[in-house]
Design a protein around this motif. Structure first.
Motif, mmCIF file in Angstrom:
data_model
loop_
_atom_site.group_PDB
_atom_site.id
_atom_site.type_symbol
_atom_site.label_atom_id
_atom_site.label_comp_id
_atom_site.label_asym_id
_atom_site.label_seq_id
_atom_site.Cartn_x
_atom_site.Cartn_y
_atom_site.Cartn_z
ATOM 1 N N VAL A 175 -8.747 37.574 -6.407
ATOM 2 C CA VAL A 175 -7.643 36.897 -5.731
ATOM 3 C C VAL A 175 -7.246 35.627 -6.479
ATOM 4 C CG1 VAL A 175 -6.796 35.949 -3.560
ATOM 5 C CG2 VAL A 175 -8.503 37.768 -3.534
ATOM 6 N N ASN A 176 -5.967 35.529 -6.807
ATOM 7 C CA ASN A 176 -5.407 34.331 -7.426
ATOM 8 C C ASN A 176 -4.424 33.692 -6.455
ATOM 9 O OD1 ASN A 176 -6.423 34.179 -10.237
ATOM 10 N ND2 ASN A 176 -5.528 36.223 -10.385
ATOM 11 N N GLY A 177 -4.825 32.565 -5.856
ATOM 12 C CA GLY A 177 -3.933 31.853 -4.949
ATOM 13 C C GLY A 177 -3.075 30.865 -5.714
ATOM 14 N N LEU A 178 -1.776 30.903 -5.513
ATOM 15 C CA LEU A 178 -0.877 29.996 -6.228
ATOM 16 C C LEU A 178 -0.990 28.567 -5.714
ATOM 17 C CD1 LEU A 178 2.415 32.113 -6.506
ATOM 18 C CD2 LEU A 178 0.473 32.007 -8.079
ATOM 19 N N MET A 179 -1.202 28.415 -4.413
ATOM 20 C CA MET A 179 -1.228 27.083 -3.803
ATOM 21 C C MET A 179 -2.651 26.685 -3.453
ATOM 22 S SD MET A 179 2.050 27.562 -1.276
ATOM 23 C CE MET A 179 3.504 28.454 -1.859
ATOM 24 N N GLY A 180 -2.939 25.415 -3.646
ATOM 25 C CA GLY A 180 -4.264 24.898 -3.329
ATOM 26 C C GLY A 180 -4.266 24.055 -2.079
ATOM 27 N N SER A 181 -5.389 23.435 -1.810
ATOM 28 C CA SER A 181 -5.541 22.571 -0.650
ATOM 29 C C SER A 181 -4.547 21.414 -0.709
ATOM 30 C CB SER A 181 -6.973 22.015 -0.613
ATOM 31 O OG SER A 181 -7.118 21.062 0.402
ATOM 32 N N GLY A 182 -3.926 21.134 0.428
ATOM 33 C CA GLY A 182 -2.995 20.015 0.506
ATOM 34 C C GLY A 182 -1.623 20.277 -0.068
ATOM 35 N N VAL A 183 -1.360 21.499 -0.537
ATOM 36 C CA VAL A 183 -0.067 21.820 -1.136
ATOM 37 C C VAL A 183 0.928 22.226 -0.053
ATOM 38 C CG1 VAL A 183 1.158 23.416 -2.662
ATOM 39 C CG2 VAL A 183 -1.064 22.492 -3.345
ATOM 40 N N ASP A 184 2.115 21.682 -0.123
ATOM 41 C CA ASP A 184 3.174 21.961 0.851
ATOM 42 C C ASP A 184 3.970 23.182 0.389
ATOM 43 O OD1 ASP A 184 5.348 22.040 2.518
ATOM 44 O OD2 ASP A 184 5.840 19.914 2.323
ATOM 45 N N PRO A 185 3.882 24.321 1.081
ATOM 46 C CA PRO A 185 4.606 25.526 0.651
ATOM 47 C C PRO A 185 6.115 25.399 0.747
ATOM 48 C CG PRO A 185 3.575 25.885 2.784
ATOM 49 C CD PRO A 185 3.050 24.578 2.273
ATOM 50 N N HIS A 186 6.598 24.492 1.604
ATOM 51 C CA HIS A 186 8.043 24.303 1.740
ATOM 52 C C HIS A 186 8.662 23.813 0.431
ATOM 53 C CE1 HIS A 186 7.779 24.748 6.105
ATOM 54 N NE2 HIS A 186 6.832 23.850 6.122
ATOM 55 N N TYR B 192 -4.790 20.107 9.621
ATOM 56 C CA TYR B 192 -4.434 21.012 8.530
ATOM 57 C C TYR B 192 -3.347 21.940 9.063
ATOM 58 C CZ TYR B 192 -8.552 19.113 6.323
ATOM 59 O OH TYR B 192 -9.467 18.252 5.764
ATOM 60 N N SER B 193 -2.161 21.840 8.467
ATOM 61 C CA SER B 193 -1.020 22.600 8.973
ATOM 62 C C SER B 193 -0.578 23.672 7.992
ATOM 63 C CB SER B 193 0.135 21.652 9.299
ATOM 64 O OG SER B 193 0.459 20.846 8.171
ATOM 65 N N ASP B 194 0.039 23.273 6.885
ATOM 66 C CA ASP B 194 0.588 24.236 5.932
ATOM 67 C C ASP B 194 -0.399 24.627 4.841
ATOM 68 O OD1 ASP B 194 2.922 24.257 7.313
ATOM 69 O OD2 ASP B 194 3.998 22.908 5.980
ATOM 70 N N ALA B 195 -1.583 24.041 4.861
ATOM 71 C CA ALA B 195 -2.607 24.367 3.864
ATOM 72 C C ALA B 195 -3.984 24.113 4.454
ATOM 73 C CB ALA B 195 -2.417 23.523 2.605
ATOM 74 N N LEU B 196 -4.975 24.871 3.976
ATOM 75 C CA LEU B 196 -6.352 24.679 4.397
ATOM 76 C C LEU B 196 -6.945 23.459 3.701
ATOM 77 C CD1 LEU B 196 -7.663 28.376 4.205
ATOM 78 C CD2 LEU B 196 -6.698 27.176 6.187
ATOM 79 N N GLY B 197 -8.195 23.134 4.073
ATOM 80 C CA GLY B 197 -8.903 22.046 3.418
ATOM 81 C C GLY B 197 -9.479 22.500 2.085
ATOM 82 N N ASN B 198 -10.302 21.646 1.500
ATOM 83 C CA ASN B 198 -10.895 21.945 0.199
ATOM 84 C C ASN B 198 -11.824 23.149 0.272
ATOM 85 O OD1 ASN B 198 -9.663 19.766 -1.172
ATOM 86 N ND2 ASN B 198 -11.216 18.366 -0.387
ATOM 87 N N ALA B 199 -11.844 23.924 -0.802
ATOM 88 C CA ALA B 199 -12.745 25.071 -0.886
ATOM 89 C C ALA B 199 -14.186 24.604 -0.733
ATOM 90 C CB ALA B 199 -12.556 25.777 -2.225
ATOM 91 N N GLY B 200 -14.973 25.381 -0.009
ATOM 92 C CA GLY B 200 -16.370 25.035 0.203
ATOM 93 C C GLY B 200 -16.621 24.192 1.433
ATOM 94 N N THR B 201 -15.557 23.780 2.125
ATOM 95 C CA THR B 201 -15.697 23.029 3.371
ATOM 96 C C THR B 201 -15.357 23.928 4.552
ATOM 97 O OG1 THR B 201 -13.387 22.268 3.435
ATOM 98 C CG2 THR B 201 -14.952 20.947 2.156
ATOM 99 N N ILE B 202 -15.724 23.495 5.747
ATOM 100 C CA ILE B 202 -15.386 24.254 6.953
ATOM 101 C C ILE B 202 -13.877 24.422 7.062
ATOM 102 C CG2 ILE B 202 -15.399 24.226 9.478
ATOM 103 C CD1 ILE B 202 -18.093 24.903 8.257
ATOM 104 N N GLU B 203 -13.147 23.337 6.748
ATOM 105 C CA GLU B 203 -11.694 23.385 6.868
ATOM 106 C C GLU B 203 -11.048 24.210 5.756
ATOM 107 O OE1 GLU B 203 -13.020 19.875 6.266
ATOM 108 O OE2 GLU B 203 -13.904 20.348 8.198
#
Length: 302
Positions: free
Chosen positions: A51-62, A272-283
């Motif tokens: 899986v290659n995700g284009l958007m990371g944590s904190g990124v606004d998809p809008h 956390y609305s439009d993006a999840l938290g950092n990888a490896g965290t609960i969020e």
């Protein structure tokens, strides 16, 4: 955006003649947009997909724009999943130019009669549908169906992963409902940076008010801030919330406006609305994010 579309057209013409061989024939190469969808596909696909995700944590998809690296990922993908309903507004033109991959908008499979209307998006619907867990379950079923079609030899494993994940989502629904029941209905007023939580509010009886409206592409003006400050005072709202993918200065300005009227309102935490938290965290997972948000909201508003 024009440069990106031109690059995509050139890159696509180059890859039209490529064969279907993969670097790893045992795995499907899947590209996703938002972090929520990335997490979902990882749960369903497991070790059978890359899986290659284009958007990371904190990124606004809008506001997200495809990079040259993104274009390369897209043209090499076996499957592309995105939210749809014009959440990824600046990627829509890119997807429309793609001839062979046929990106899959997961929200297209939802019953439109249950969606919340919106004039901010070309789809005329609020795209933040993942805050309805039942809709996210439908996303899971669609992902399972597509992966099984692309890799029928492992269809049974995808189905088993889906079954396990749906059970986790059902447990999340029960836990969230139980937690929210501890918050009196008159205190269920959720003030955030933008209206990402309308589906959440509809399901759990919250009056949701966003400073910037549904899209972060729309800036809040002075009158918006003053109007919402008055609303907070009149309704005795105890706390307001920052969003991880939206600059916190807008909520800080709102807090200052309330204080200028000789009232206090606290910032109850970051949601956390439009993006999840950092990888490896609960969020950093959909389930963890949802539970974290609910706990933060309830604890701040009690």
């Amino acid at each position: 955006m024009k440069k990106t579309i031109l690059l995509l057209a050139i890159t696509l013409s180059f890859f039209n003649c490529k064969n279907d061989s993969k670097k790893d024939n045992s795995k499907l190469n899947v590209v996703t947009t938002t972090t929520m969808i990335t997490d979902l596909v990882k749960n369903i696909g497991g070790d059978l997909v890359s899986v290659n995700g284009l958007m990371g944590s904190g990124v606004d998809p809008h506001l997200y724009k495809a990079s040259e690296g993104d274009v390369t990922k897209l043209v090499n993908a076996d499957v592309i999943f995105y939210n749809g309903l014009h959440l990824e507004g600046k990627l829509v033109e890119v997807f429309e130019k793609m001839k062979t991959q046929s990106p899959i908008a997961l929200a297209d499979g939802l019953d439109k009669s249950g969606l919340i209307g919106s004039d901010y998006f070309a789809s005329n619907y609020d795209p933040h549908v993942w805050f309805n867990i039942s809709y996210f379950k439908q996303f899971a079923k669609k992902v399972t169906q597509v992966l099984a079609e692309k890799n029928p030899e492992n269809a049974a494993r995808f189905t088993e992963n889906e079954k396990n994940y749906l059970q986790q989502l059902e447990a999340l629904q029960a836990k969230v409902s139980s937690t929210i029941e501890t918050l009196p209905k008159e205190k269920r007023i959720l003030v955030t940076a933008h209206d990402a939580f309308n589906y959440f509010g509809k399901n759990y009886g919250f009056n949701v008010v966003g400073l910037q409206g549904l899209s972060t592409a729309t800036e809040a003006g002075v009158q918006d801030v003053q109007k919402l400050a008055t609303f907070i005072i009149e309704n005795k709202v105890k706390a307001i919330f920052v969003e991880s993918s939206v600059p916190k200065r807008t909520i800080e300005a709102l807090q200052a406006a309330v204080k200028s009227k000789n009232h206090d309102v606290v910032i109850g935490g970051t949601l956390y609305s439009d993006a999840l938290g950092n990888a490896g965290t609960i969020e950093g997972t959909y389930i963890g994010m949802f539970e974290y948000n609910v706990n933060t909201i309830v604890n701040a508003l009690k």
